[in-house]
Design a protein around this motif. Structure first.
Motif, PDB file in Angstrom:
ATOM      1  N   LYS A 209      39.309  27.556  50.524  1.00 59.28           N
ATOM      2  CA  LYS A 209      39.203  28.363  49.310  1.00 59.28           C
ATOM      3  C   LYS A 209      38.399  29.619  49.591  1.00 59.28           C
ATOM      4  O   LYS A 209      37.382  29.561  50.274  1.00 59.28           O
ATOM      5  CB  LYS A 209      38.509  27.546  48.208  1.00 59.28           C
ATOM      6  N   PRO A 210      38.851  30.790  49.122  1.00 60.79           N
ATOM      7  CA  PRO A 210      39.937  31.029  48.164  1.00 60.79           C
ATOM      8  C   PRO A 210      41.273  31.384  48.818  1.00 60.79           C
ATOM      9  O   PRO A 210      42.155  31.936  48.164  1.00 60.79           O
ATOM     10  CB  PRO A 210      39.409  32.225  47.385  1.00 60.79           C
ATOM     11  N   LEU A 234      32.137  31.421  42.265  1.00 65.73           N
ATOM     12  CA  LEU A 234      33.094  32.459  41.888  1.00 65.73           C
ATOM     13  C   LEU A 234      33.948  32.889  43.074  1.00 65.73           C
ATOM     14  O   LEU A 234      35.145  33.150  42.925  1.00 65.73           O
ATOM     15  CB  LEU A 234      32.343  33.677  41.326  1.00 65.73           C
ATOM     16  N   ASP A 235      33.341  32.969  44.260  1.00 64.88           N
ATOM     17  CA  ASP A 235      34.029  33.560  45.410  1.00 64.88           C
ATOM     18  C   ASP A 235      34.923  32.584  46.149  1.00 64.88           C
ATOM     19  O   ASP A 235      35.624  32.978  47.080  1.00 64.88           O
ATOM     20  CB  ASP A 235      33.018  34.179  46.380  1.00 64.88           C
ATOM     21  N   THR A 236      34.917  31.314  45.770  1.00 64.34           N
ATOM     22  CA  THR A 236      35.811  30.341  46.405  1.00 64.34           C
ATOM     23  C   THR A 236      36.661  29.648  45.345  1.00 64.34           C
ATOM     24  O   THR A 236      37.870  29.834  45.293  1.00 64.34           O
ATOM     25  CB  THR A 236      35.000  29.305  47.210  1.00 64.34           C
ATOM     26  N   GLU A 239      38.066  32.367  42.588  1.00 63.72           N
ATOM     27  CA  GLU A 239      38.988  33.293  43.249  1.00 63.72           C
ATOM     28  C   GLU A 239      40.221  32.561  43.776  1.00 63.72           C
ATOM     29  O   GLU A 239      41.341  33.091  43.732  1.00 63.72           O
ATOM     30  CB  GLU A 239      38.292  34.031  44.389  1.00 63.72           C
ATOM     31  N   TYR A 242      42.496  32.132  40.915  1.00 63.06           N
ATOM     32  CA  TYR A 242      43.092  33.435  40.591  1.00 63.06           C
ATOM     33  C   TYR A 242      44.296  33.711  41.492  1.00 63.06           C
ATOM     34  O   TYR A 242      45.377  34.072  41.013  1.00 63.06           O
ATOM     35  CB  TYR A 242      42.033  34.516  40.758  1.00 63.06           C
ATOM     36  N   HIS A 243      44.127  33.529  42.786  1.00 63.89           N
ATOM     37  CA  HIS A 243      45.227  33.797  43.714  1.00 63.89           C
ATOM     38  C   HIS A 243      46.363  32.789  43.554  1.00 63.89           C
ATOM     39  O   HIS A 243      47.522  33.116  43.782  1.00 63.89           O
ATOM     40  CB  HIS A 243      44.715  33.792  45.151  1.00 63.89           C
ATOM     41  N   ALA A 264      31.106  39.530  37.191  1.00 69.24           N
ATOM     42  CA  ALA A 264      32.252  39.114  37.997  1.00 69.24           C
ATOM     43  C   ALA A 264      33.388  40.135  37.950  1.00 69.24           C
ATOM     44  O   ALA A 264      33.782  40.583  36.865  1.00 69.24           O
ATOM     45  CB  ALA A 264      32.766  37.767  37.510  1.00 69.24           C
ATOM     46  N   GLN A 267      38.966  38.978  39.954  1.00 73.20           N
ATOM     47  CA  GLN A 267      39.373  37.768  40.673  1.00 73.20           C
ATOM     48  C   GLN A 267      38.340  36.653  40.574  1.00 73.20           C
ATOM     49  O   GLN A 267      38.605  35.530  41.011  1.00 73.20           O
ATOM     50  CB  GLN A 267      39.671  38.086  42.138  1.00 73.20           C
ATOM     51  N   HIS A 268      37.181  36.938  40.000  1.00 75.81           N
ATOM     52  CA  HIS A 268      36.124  35.938  39.879  1.00 75.81           C
ATOM     53  C   HIS A 268      35.876  35.498  38.440  1.00 75.81           C
ATOM     54  O   HIS A 268      34.882  34.836  38.155  1.00 75.81           O
ATOM     55  CB  HIS A 268      34.820  36.476  40.472  1.00 75.81           C
TER      56      HIS A 268
END
Length: 350
Positions: A209-210, A234-236, A239, A242-243, A264, A267-268
């Protein structure tokens, strides 16, 4: 449910948290749960996690545990969860070690040697893909892969650096810079990847992830049709959702702070935010426009110049949701830089 049907506008990021009239455990068929910082921290269950997940499962929700921690095997993780009071089988656990092993197997010959710089979970995942783990750069590996292992020493990191310097393709299970532990926040696999990068240069292919390989691995193994990602990062976690174009619930039991959530980038931004996994069992209140601000529950939030403001009373999380809407709308496709300190203090979440 696809995020684009809710708080996201075409061509932009999410502008406000979503509402959900029913419990999230009823609206989604599968919970894709991060572990560290969500279900447990170190060897201890996080408050309310076991009882909340038990209730969700008894109500028909499939629980799948998706972790960037590649150190342990799915069986070991399942045994720990079972010991915490969450009966779990190995098939319910998906690790970044499995994702990176599949990624490597698609790029090297069958049965190829792979320099494994990581724990048992990484070694087992490589063998499941028919690859041969080796432990020296002099063993002529076709690839080198790094995964988190709290027992890694200088010598093993040096072997990775030697292989990368020789042009061996480099992979990493994940690049989380930190990992929650019982005593606090500790260096994660990403920090160890940076050690090798400093010595050897270059950059690895990352599966966890991500990145898309992890989402693909999760879907292949769970068969989820209406998944809800649940995480603390948020960053893994967020996100990654999101992807993957799926909804996510952020719980504030791990590394993310309310201030970081307000800042954020698109994407977060999660679809939902709650204090802990009890949020899985309850409807999520909606956020509505109110003049030049936003209202959730008894709180109204707005941007005044370069400062976020909030007024009213009620549940602190409702105030945070309203502040998210004000901050994310003001930021658009960027990150909100407005001062939120007094507003967060006003709702008791500084």
């Amino acid at each position: 449910m696809n995020e684009r049907m809710h708080g996201r506008s075409e061509g932009t990021g999410r502008r406000r948290p979503d509402g959900c009239p029913s419990a999230l455990s009823e609206a989604y068929d599968t919970a894709l749960l991060d572990l560290d910082g969500v279900v447990y921290a170190g060897g201890r269950a996080i408050a309310h996690a076991v009882e909340s997940l038990t209730t969700a499962r008894d109500g028909g929700m499939h629980l799948a545990y998706v972790t960037n921690n590649a150190a342990r095997t799915p069986r070991t993780v399942a045994d720990q969860l079972t010991g915490l009071g969450l009966p779990t089988g190995p098939d319910d656990v998906i690790t970044s070690a499995q994702a990176v092993a599949r990624l490597i197997s698609e790029q090297v010959p069958a049965g190829a040697r792979v320099l494994a710089i990581g724990g048992e979970g990484l070694v087992v995942a490589l063998r499941e893909r028919g690859l041969q783990p080796v432990f020296s750069a002099d063993d002529d590996p076709a690839a080198v892969v790094q995964g988190f292992d709290p027992t890694l020493d200088w010598g093993r990191l040096a072997e990775a650096a030697y292989a990368v310097q020789r042009g061996v393709p480099w992979f990493a299970s994940n690049t989380d810079l930190t990992i929650p532990r019982e005593r606090g926040i500790a260096p994660g696999n990403g920090a160890l990847v940076e050690v090798v990068r400093t010595a050897a240069g270059g950059a690895p292919q990352v599966a966890g992830k991500p990145r898309p390989p992890m989402h693909r691995e999760t879907v292949l193994r769970t068969g989820a049709r209406r998944p809800l990602v649940i995480g603390d990062r948020l960053d893994t976690d967020i996100e990654g959702a999101y992807h993957g174009e799926v909804d996510a619930l952020l719980v504030l039991t791990g590394v993310t702070t309310p201030a970081e959530l307000l800042a954020a980038p698109p994407q977060h931004r999660p679809a939902y935010v709650d204090a802990d996994l009890r949020g899985l069992l309850a409807p999520q209140p909606g956020v509505t426009e109110d003049g030049d601000g936003f209202r959730c529950g008894g709180w109204r939030a707005a941007l005044a110049g370069d400062t976020l403001t909030v007024a009213g009373e009620g549940a602190p999380l409702d105030g945070l949701r309203a502040l998210c809407a004000a901050a994310w709308t003001a930021a658009g496709d960027g990150s909100c830089t407005a001062d939120a300190g007094k507003a967060l203090a006003r709702i008791g979440m500084e």
